[in-house]
Each structure stands twice: as structure tokens, then as C-alpha cells.
Scaffold this active site. Structure first.
Site, PDB file in Angstrom:
ATOM      1  NE  ARG A   1       1.945  -4.893  11.067  1.00  0.00           N
ATOM      2  CZ  ARG A   1       3.097  -4.819  10.409  1.00  0.00           C
ATOM      3  NH1 ARG A   1       4.199  -5.300  10.936  1.00  0.00           N
ATOM      4  NH2 ARG A   1       3.138  -4.261   9.227  1.00  0.00           N
TER       5      ARG A   1
ATOM      6  NE  ARG B   1       7.583  -2.414   6.342  1.00  0.00           N
ATOM      7  CZ  ARG B   1       6.270  -2.286   6.483  1.00  0.00           C
ATOM      8  NH1 ARG B   1       5.562  -1.697   5.535  1.00  0.00           N
ATOM      9  NH2 ARG B   1       5.679  -2.773   7.531  1.00  0.00           N
TER      10      ARG B   1
ATOM     11  NE  ARG C   1      -5.287  -1.378   9.818  1.00  0.00           N
ATOM     12  CZ  ARG C   1      -4.063  -1.161   9.346  1.00  0.00           C
ATOM     13  NH1 ARG C   1      -3.733  -0.006   8.811  1.00  0.00           N
ATOM     14  NH2 ARG C   1      -3.158  -2.080   9.390  1.00  0.00           N
TER      15      ARG C   1
ATOM     16  CE  LYS D   1      -2.012  -1.224   3.918  1.00  0.00           C
ATOM     17  NZ  LYS D   1      -1.361  -2.524   4.204  1.00  0.00           N
TER      18      LYS D   1
ATOM     19  NE  ARG E   1       5.734  -0.156  10.108  1.00  0.00           N
ATOM     20  CZ  ARG E   1       4.616  -0.248   9.371  1.00  0.00           C
ATOM     21  NH1 ARG E   1       4.546   0.378   8.212  1.00  0.00           N
ATOM     22  NH2 ARG E   1       3.595  -0.954   9.784  1.00  0.00           N
TER      23      ARG E   1
END
Ligand code: AP5
Ligand code: MG
Length: 217
Positions: free
Chosen positions: A172, A128, A89, A14, A161
Site C-alpha cells: 500500500r 488499528r 489516488r 483520513k 482490517r
């Protein structure tokens, strides 16, 4: 008018797509995740409330999140549309967005749902690296920065992160299946849902999304 919601599980891409979409269509990229991380960095009351929740992978309460988005969507830069990333969400958030859209005269007119299988998501999240300053996102193998460990855009040192660890990712993903997947059905029932395969490279998906959104008026 492009009043767009970008959906997909953690790691779907996203954030990777949102910046270029927002620039092409001259609409603001509104990421609730980025807004919370900014609040945490600045140690605001919102940041203090959200920090532990986000680190463990849970969702920030609906009332807090809805108030944040309501305020943001009332800003003048949303007059020509908006690109929401990571909101709504939950079903209550989707219902609240309906109300906000009506109130500001800019109801959602397209929902882009990016689908990626779980094993690829795990790899993407594990690799990431993000820029703490400008929010740009990289991957240690798939989307390397030009200089290792440095942001291409602003040169800052890249970080991992806090919620990109195996334990938080599991929470998550679980929250995504339980609370966010029903939001796809919510929009499907309204005829607004458009599903896209996110397993190709960044440019491939970008081309498909540009083609789709160029036609949306
Ligand atoms: P948020 O920041 O929204 O995180 P998320 O939904 O978990 O999604 P991610 O940002 O992890 O994934 P992404 O899809 O943006 O992937 P990316 O493009 O970076 O939310 C964080 C937290 O804030 C939540 O857990 C919650 O606590 C809270 N929160 C936020 N919104 C909320 C709300 N509405 N209600 C309540 N709480 C809320 O890509 C991932 C990796 O893959 C990168 O390394 C990238 O380089 C790579 N990649 C991307 N695309 C490709 C591709 N096509 N090919 C190969 N690699 C790719
Ligand atoms: Mg993101």
C-alpha cells in the site's frame, strides 16, 4: 461550497478526521475504501472483484473505481458538496474527477493532504482496530475505545482490517509513493493543495482543519 478531497498515505488519519468534518459541514463522507469493504461484506460482484486486490494492498482498477465514484457523486446528497476520502489516488482518477466535477457543476475546490512520517504510519496501522458495522477506527494505544474491543458508537466487536498486516502495508505504501504522491503535484499545480501535519493528536489536527474549512466558501 465545499468540494473536498482528503489525501494522505495509509494511516495518515483520513478516516479518523472525515466523519467529524462531514458532520460539521453537512456534506457526505465518500470513502472508496469503505465502499469496497461494504461491497466485499455483501458479496456483490464488485466486492468479489475487489476482495483479493485489497487484501494484498494493491489498487482496484481505475475504470471500476471511477465508475463507482461517478455514480456516488451524482446522488442528491452531494448537491451541497462532498468529502472524498481515498479518491483520487492515481493521475487517471484525478483527471476523471475533473470531468465528473465539470459535468455535475461541482469541481473540487480544496485538497487536504495529511502528512505523517513512515515510522508513525507503521505503528498506527499495526495498532488499528476498526468497527465492521459503522466503520469507526481506533488504536490499541493512541485512540482506545472506552470498552476494550468494543465500538464506542455502536457496541460491535472491533476487528483488524485484512490489509493491516506488514506485507500488505508495504504494498500500500509503495503504491502510495508511486501512484498517489503524483496526485498531490497534480493539485499543487492547480493551486488547490493544502498540506497539514498529521502527527499531532486527533483533536489538534481537527482544530486546524475546522479553522481552514470554516474559511472556505
Ligand atoms: P482505504 O480504506 O482508503 O485505505 P488507505 O488509504 O490505505 O488508508 P487507511 O484507511 O488505512 O488510513 P486512514 O488515513 O484512513 O487512517 P485512519 O484514520 O484509519 O483503501 C483501502 C484499499 O481499498 C486500498 O488499498 C485499495 O486497494 C482500495 N482502494 C480504495 N480507494 C481506492 C482508489 N481510489 N483506487 C483504487 N483502489 C482503491 O487512522 C489509522 C490509525 O491511526 C487508526 O488506528 C487511528 O486510530 C490512528 N490515528 C489516526 N489519527 C491519529 C492521530 N492524529 N494521532 C494518533 N493516532 C491517530
Ligand atoms: Mg481510511
Amino acid at each position: 461550497m465545499r468540494n473536498i478531497v482528503l489525501m494522505g498515505p495509509p494511516g495518515a488519519g483520513k478516516g479518523t478526521q472525515a466523519g467529524d468534518l462531514a458532520s460539521r459541514y453537512h456534506i457526505p463522507h465518500i470513502s472508496t475504501g469503505d465502499m469496497f469493504r461494504e461491497a466485499i461484506k455483501n458479496k456483490t460482484p464488485l466486492g468479489q472483484k475487489a476482495e483479493a486486490i485489497i487484501a494484498r494492498g494493491d489498487l482496484v482498477p481505475d475504470d471500476v473505481t471511477v465508475a463507482l465514484v461517478k455514480e456516488r457523486l451524482s446522488q442528491p446528497d452531494c448537491a451541497e458538496g462532498y468529502l472524498l476520502d481515498g479518491f483520487p489516488r492515481t493521475i487517471p482518477q484525478a483527471e476523471a474527477l475533473d470531468e465528473i466535477g465539470k459535468a455535475i457543476g461541482r469541481a473540487v475546490n480544496a485538497v487536504i493532504d495529511i502528512t505523517v512520517p513512515e515510522e508513525i504510519l507503521i505503528d498506527r496501522i499495526g495498532g488499528r482496530r476498526v468497527c465492521p458495522k459503522c466503520g469507526a477506527s481506533y488504536h490499541v494505544r493512541n485512540m482506545k475505545p472506552k470498552v476494550e474491543g468494543k465500538c464506542d458508537v455502536c457496541g460491535s466487536d472491533l476487528i483488524t482490517r485484512k490489509d493491516d498486516n506488514a506485507e500488505s502495508f508495504k504494498v500500500r505504501l509503495d503504491n502510495y509513493y508511486r501512484q498517489t504522491a503524483p496526485v498531490s503535484d497534480f493539485y499543487k499545480n492547480k493551486g488547490l493543495l493544502h498540506t497539514f501535519d498529521g502527527t499531532g493528536g486527533k483533536e489538534k489536527l481537527q482544530g486546524v482543519l475546522f479553522a481552514f474549512l470554516d474559511r472556505l466558501s
